[in-house]
Motif scaffolding. Structure first.
Motif, PDB file in Angstrom:
ATOM      1  N   TRP A   3       0.821  -1.214   0.000  1.00  0.00           N
ATOM      2  CA  TRP A   3       0.000   0.000   0.000  1.00  0.00           C
ATOM      3  C   TRP A   3       0.851   1.259   0.000  1.00  0.00           C
ATOM      4  N   LEU A  53      -1.445  -6.951  -4.611  1.00  0.00           N
ATOM      5  CA  LEU A  53      -2.767  -6.328  -4.509  1.00  0.00           C
ATOM      6  C   LEU A  53      -3.595  -6.686  -5.733  1.00  0.00           C
ATOM      7  N   THR A  57      -8.209  -2.973  -7.544  1.00  0.00           N
ATOM      8  CA  THR A  57      -7.976  -2.113  -6.385  1.00  0.00           C
ATOM      9  C   THR A  57      -6.744  -1.249  -6.604  1.00  0.00           C
ATOM     10  N   VAL A  61      -6.882   2.854  -6.940  1.00  0.00           N
ATOM     11  CA  VAL A  61      -6.214   3.686  -5.936  1.00  0.00           C
ATOM     12  C   VAL A  61      -5.128   4.538  -6.587  1.00  0.00           C
ATOM     13  N   ARG A 101      -9.250   0.605   0.549  1.00  0.00           N
ATOM     14  CA  ARG A 101      -8.233   0.167   1.527  1.00  0.00           C
ATOM     15  C   ARG A 101      -8.892  -0.641   2.642  1.00  0.00           C
TER      16      ARG A 101
END
Length: 106
Positions: A3, A53, A57, A61, A101
């Protein structure tokens, strides 16, 4: 860690999006070099983040961080409008990033 890498990729996306403005159609050498380098770093970091990931997503993001940062810098650097509808829209993008998230945690 993925992340953090993804957010860094998004920040480099902001760098190349803003850099495009300074290249003046890729006619200015150093702004063009900086923009291309930021593009490569951004895409490289996105690829690393996507190792762990989900693609949907990670991409959403990445685009969201880039869009929010670019809008904010457009307002600050270029005097673009900061009207309520625009700011609410940016807030909704931020809410979407946070939602993705949180959804990834479960």
């Amino acid at each position: 860690m993925s992340w953090i890498i993804l957010v860094l990729a998004g920040l480099f996306e902001v760098g190349w999006a803003i850099g495009l403005k300074y290249t003046e159609g890729f006619t200015r050498f150093w702004p063009t070099v900086g923009t291309v380098v930021a593009m490569m770093i951004s895409l490289g970091l996105l690829g690393v983040a996507m190792k762990s990931l989900p693609v949907g997503t990670a991409y959403a993001v990445w685009v969201g961080v880039g869009a929010v940062g670019t809008v904010i810098l457009g307002i600050v650097l270029f005097g673009e409008p900061a009207n309520p509808a625009r700011l609410i829209s940016v807030a909704l993008i931020i809410a979407g990033i946070i939602g993705l998230r949180l959804a990834a945690v479960t």
